[in-house]
Design an enzyme around this catalytic site. Structure first.
Site, PDB file in Angstrom:
ATOM      1  CD  GLU A 255       3.953  14.403   7.936  1.00  0.00           C
ATOM      2  OE1 GLU A 255       4.374  14.940   6.917  1.00  0.00           O
ATOM      3  OE2 GLU A 255       3.859  14.984   9.034  1.00  0.00           O
ATOM      4  CB  CYS A 294       3.830  12.328   0.183  1.00  0.00           C
ATOM      5  SG  CYS A 294       5.455  12.344   0.941  1.00  0.00           S
TER       6      CYS A 294
HETATM    7  P1  NAP Z   1      -3.485   4.421   2.995  1.00  0.00           P
HETATM    8  O1  NAP Z   1      -4.276   3.470   2.214  1.00  0.00           O
HETATM    9  O2  NAP Z   1      -4.185   5.526   3.662  1.00  0.00           O
HETATM   10  O3  NAP Z   1      -2.669   3.548   4.048  1.00  0.00           O
HETATM   11  C1  NAP Z   1      -1.727   4.134   4.902  1.00  0.00           C
HETATM   12  C2  NAP Z   1      -1.466   3.223   6.070  1.00  0.00           C
HETATM   13  O4  NAP Z   1      -2.632   3.148   6.887  1.00  0.00           O
HETATM   14  C3  NAP Z   1      -1.158   1.783   5.681  1.00  0.00           C
HETATM   15  O5  NAP Z   1      -0.185   1.277   6.560  1.00  0.00           O
HETATM   16  C4  NAP Z   1      -2.482   1.083   5.899  1.00  0.00           C
HETATM   17  O6  NAP Z   1      -2.344  -0.302   6.118  1.00  0.00           O
HETATM   18  C5  NAP Z   1      -2.945   1.781   7.148  1.00  0.00           C
HETATM   19  N1  NAP Z   1      -4.354   1.686   7.426  1.00  0.00           N
HETATM   20  C6  NAP Z   1      -5.391   1.731   6.570  1.00  0.00           C
HETATM   21  N2  NAP Z   1      -6.554   1.633   7.248  1.00  0.00           N
HETATM   22  C7  NAP Z   1      -6.236   1.515   8.564  1.00  0.00           C
HETATM   23  C8  NAP Z   1      -6.994   1.355   9.760  1.00  0.00           C
HETATM   24  N3  NAP Z   1      -8.318   1.325   9.745  1.00  0.00           N
HETATM   25  N4  NAP Z   1      -6.328   1.243  10.933  1.00  0.00           N
HETATM   26  C9  NAP Z   1      -4.979   1.282  10.987  1.00  0.00           C
HETATM   27  N5  NAP Z   1      -4.217   1.424   9.876  1.00  0.00           N
HETATM   28  C10 NAP Z   1      -4.828   1.540   8.677  1.00  0.00           C
HETATM   29  O7  NAP Z   1      -2.356   5.107   2.101  1.00  0.00           O
HETATM   30  P2  NAP Z   1      -1.327   4.399   1.109  1.00  0.00           P
HETATM   31  O8  NAP Z   1      -2.109   3.926  -0.061  1.00  0.00           O
HETATM   32  O9  NAP Z   1      -0.443   3.438   1.814  1.00  0.00           O
HETATM   33  O10 NAP Z   1      -0.408   5.629   0.713  1.00  0.00           O
HETATM   34  C11 NAP Z   1      -0.722   6.509  -0.326  1.00  0.00           C
HETATM   35  C12 NAP Z   1      -1.116   7.841   0.195  1.00  0.00           C
HETATM   36  O11 NAP Z   1      -0.225   8.267   1.210  1.00  0.00           O
HETATM   37  C13 NAP Z   1      -1.070   8.929  -0.843  1.00  0.00           C
HETATM   38  O12 NAP Z   1      -2.261   9.633  -0.793  1.00  0.00           O
HETATM   39  C14 NAP Z   1       0.078   9.837  -0.428  1.00  0.00           C
HETATM   40  O13 NAP Z   1      -0.099  11.186  -0.713  1.00  0.00           O
HETATM   41  C15 NAP Z   1       0.140   9.620   1.024  1.00  0.00           C
HETATM   42  N6  NAP Z   1       1.498   9.788   1.495  1.00  0.00           N
HETATM   43  C16 NAP Z   1       1.784  10.864   2.253  1.00  0.00           C
HETATM   44  C17 NAP Z   1       3.065  11.044   2.714  1.00  0.00           C
HETATM   45  C18 NAP Z   1       3.421  12.226   3.554  1.00  0.00           C
HETATM   46  O14 NAP Z   1       4.498  12.254   4.130  1.00  0.00           O
HETATM   47  N7  NAP Z   1       2.569  13.186   3.649  1.00  0.00           N
HETATM   48  C19 NAP Z   1       4.058  10.124   2.424  1.00  0.00           C
HETATM   49  C20 NAP Z   1       3.733   9.036   1.659  1.00  0.00           C
HETATM   50  C21 NAP Z   1       2.437   8.881   1.186  1.00  0.00           C
HETATM   51  P3  NAP Z   1      -2.682  -1.388   4.971  1.00  0.00           P
HETATM   52  O15 NAP Z   1      -1.739  -1.123   3.850  1.00  0.00           O
HETATM   53  O16 NAP Z   1      -2.448  -2.674   5.638  1.00  0.00           O
HETATM   54  O17 NAP Z   1      -4.102  -1.123   4.586  1.00  0.00           O
END
Ligand code: NAP
Length: 521
Positions: A255, A294
């Site tokens: 997502e 999101c």
């Molecule tokens: P993110 O930076 O992509 O991080 C998402 C998750 O992935 C976090 O738990 C992060 O952990 C983890 N992660 C990052 N690199 C990783 C790796 N190499 N291996 C394993 N895990 C890893 O996104 P975010 O900043 O938390 O969220 C914002 C984004 O999420 C926005 O773009 C939004 O649109 C999207 N979003 C989508 C939805 C949906 O349902 N479609 C819902 C909410 C948000 P760390 O924090 O420890 O780096």
């Protein structure tokens, strides 16, 4: 305070120095986070052999009962969860979406599990297929729980709901979970998780928690495991190309980002109920969770002849939004989740600006009540207007994950469809019209690019749950940029953690496998 992970049934505190997590309002350190020292291979084995084995001993109904009991237990913990939620920047309404919304999702899955699944271990998929002419050889599709684990990687914006909405379907399926919250708000997820452990409702090994990085866990996944990811498109793309995910065909669902559009019908002129509903919904979507949703409306697709009136009305309403300490009663919008996040949003606005004019808001000049504007991650609502919606790509591809939205003028229904679909796949779209013909043409045009579409008019407004609220009963997910996944959506969300297998044989042997499963009661 260093956040602990929950590993192999015990709390684990890393001895390494952790990254600092800060309060979104005050900028003060709330906790430290590190998972250094966790044995990820052992964690995976424990989930499979202890958690999975125990969970699968129960029927769907018994696991559904557990979800219901857990939801009730968490309900009693709400006061402490709400108190901590303020540190993430959440107002009371924001916390309600995250905390009550998450608990509500467990309740729904508990009820659906009991009403729509059998009191057994196998889920029957459709009627038998008669294959042999004499009827002695038939086929039947069944679903059985995978014999692996679910790795739930969550985004920072819904620390409670994000965890619970994934746990509901996976535990109901009978698959144990390893939860990895986003670091910046993991202290709230950890608090909810502590309550889950304290409740003692789930069998041993059903859930584990990683506070910090997932280390080499992905190297240890296999074809019986599932990764359910929520976050940015770039992280999703990176993880889905992990060599072990590819080599083992690990189920991977994402997502991700979404440039959600909301279309105003040409009949919904100023003065109509639909126009008023549209204005109200956009302001709500821009300001709830400070736009860190999101599903938030990022593109306001409106007939070009009403754009002026619309911007005037939106500006009037946005000017009334009180930005301030999320713990104050009359605050409408709190800060973003952290200073890094605010910087990120400002950068994205900078990328949008050349082609999109800022028609309301100011990045620096705005008032913050009850908190220090310099220390907290505050940002005022920003409304942009697209100048060249057909030639500019930025408005259709740049997600400013904050209180930011862009008005995009359209000239005809076909043009509105084309513009909405240039988001290249979204979680949700909405259509505001009282003309069912317009509604039909728009839905036929945009549905293939959307996981969910809200048709809003005066007839359903009172009961509508709105554009931005995912519901456990309905699809949450979307094609393309939105990740290509599908979470929730009733029992389909559960089946994602199960294997669909066609069994073939005589009616008697197949009947023996399926007989107690055909009746949900
Ligand atoms: P993110 O930076 O992509 O991080 C998402 C998750 O992935 C976090 O738990 C992060 O952990 C983890 N992660 C990052 N690199 C990783 C790796 N190499 N291996 C394993 N895990 C890893 O996104 P975010 O900043 O938390 O969220 C914002 C984004 O999420 C926005 O773009 C939004 O649109 C999207 N979003 C989508 C939805 C949906 O349902 N479609 C819902 C909410 C948000 P760390 O924090 O420890 O780096």
């Amino acid at each position: 305070m260093k956040l602990k992970s929950f590993v192999e049934g015990s709390w684990f505190e890393s001895s390494s120095a952790g990254a600092e997590l800060t309060d979104a309002v005050t900028g003060e350190t709330v906790a430290e986070i590190s998972s250094d020292g966790v044995d990820f291979a052992a964690m995976a084995e424990y989930a499979r052999h202890v958690g999975g084995t125990k969970l699968r001993e129960y029927t769907f109904h018994q696991r559904a009962e557990m979800l219901g009991a857990l939801a009730k237990f968490l309900n009693d913990k709400k006061p402490e969860l709400y108190a901590l939620s303020t540190s993430t920047g959440a107002t009371r309404t924001d916390s309600w979406l995250d905390i009550d919304g998450g608990i509500g999702t467990l309740f729904v899955y508990s009820s659906k599990g009991r009403r729509e699944m059998p009191n057994d271990h196998i889920y029957i998929d459709g009627p038998p297929e008669v294959i042999g002419k004499e009827g002695t050889f038939i086929g039947q599709h069944i679903f059985v729980p995978l014999r692996g684990l679910a790795l739930h990687i969550n985004a920072f914006n819904f620390p409670c709901w994000g965890m619970l909405e994934k746990l509901g379907p996976s535990l109901l399926a009978g698959v144990p979970a390893i939860v990895k919250p986003a670091s910046s708000t993991a202290y709230l997820t950890a608090k909810v998780f502590e309550a889950i452990v304290e409740s003692n409702i789930l069998p041993e090994g059903a859930v584990q928690l990683i506070c910090g990085s997932t280390g080499n866990l992905i190297d240890h996944l296999n074809c019986q495991d599932v990764v359910a990811f929520t976050g940015s498109k770039s992280t999703a793309d990176h993880l889905r190309q992990h060599p072990n995910i590819i080599a083992q065909s690990v189920r991977f669902t994402a997502e991700a980002d979404s440039l959600n559009a909301s279309v105003l019908g040409s009949d919904a002129k100023p003065g109509t109920p639909e126009f008023d509903l549209y204005v109200k919904e956009i302001v709500k979507e821009m300001t709830i969770k400070a736009g860190q949703k999101c599903t938030a409306i990022r593109r306001i697709i409106a007939p070009e002849n009403v754009v002026g009136d619309l911007i005037g009305e939106l500006s009037k309403r946005l000017a009334e939004i009180k930005v301030g300490h999320p713990g104050l009663k009359d605050t409408d919008m709190g800060p973003l989740a952290g200073l890094d996040q605010r910087e990120e949003v400002r950068t994205r606005i900078g990328e949008l600006i050349p082609e999109n004019e800022m028609v309301f808001g100011d990045l620096e000049k705005f008032t913050v009540t009850g908190a220090d504007k310099k220390r907290g991650a505050f940002l005022a609502p920003i409304l942009l207007q697209s100048q060249n919606p057909m030639s500019d790509e930025s408005v259709h591809s740049t997600e400013a994950f904050g209180p930011v939205s862009t008005v995009v003028p359209y000239s005809s229904i076909d043009n509105a469809v084309e513009l909405a679909n240039r988001g290249e796949g979204s979680l949700v779209g909405s259509i505001f019209t009282h003309d069912n013909e317009i509604s039909k043409r728009l839905i036929q045009g945009i549905a293939p690019y959307h996981g969910r579409v809200l048709l809003m008019n005066r007839d359903c407004a009172k009961e509508s749950t709105g554009h931005g609220s995912p519901l456990p009963h309905l699809v949450h997910g979307g094609p393309g940029r939105a990740g290509g996944g599908e979470e929730l959506g009733g029992i389909r969300g559960v089946l994602h953690y199960m294997q669909r297998t066609a069994i073939q044989g005589s009616p008697a042997s197949i009947g023996l496998v399926t007989e107690s499963n055909s009746d949900p009661e």
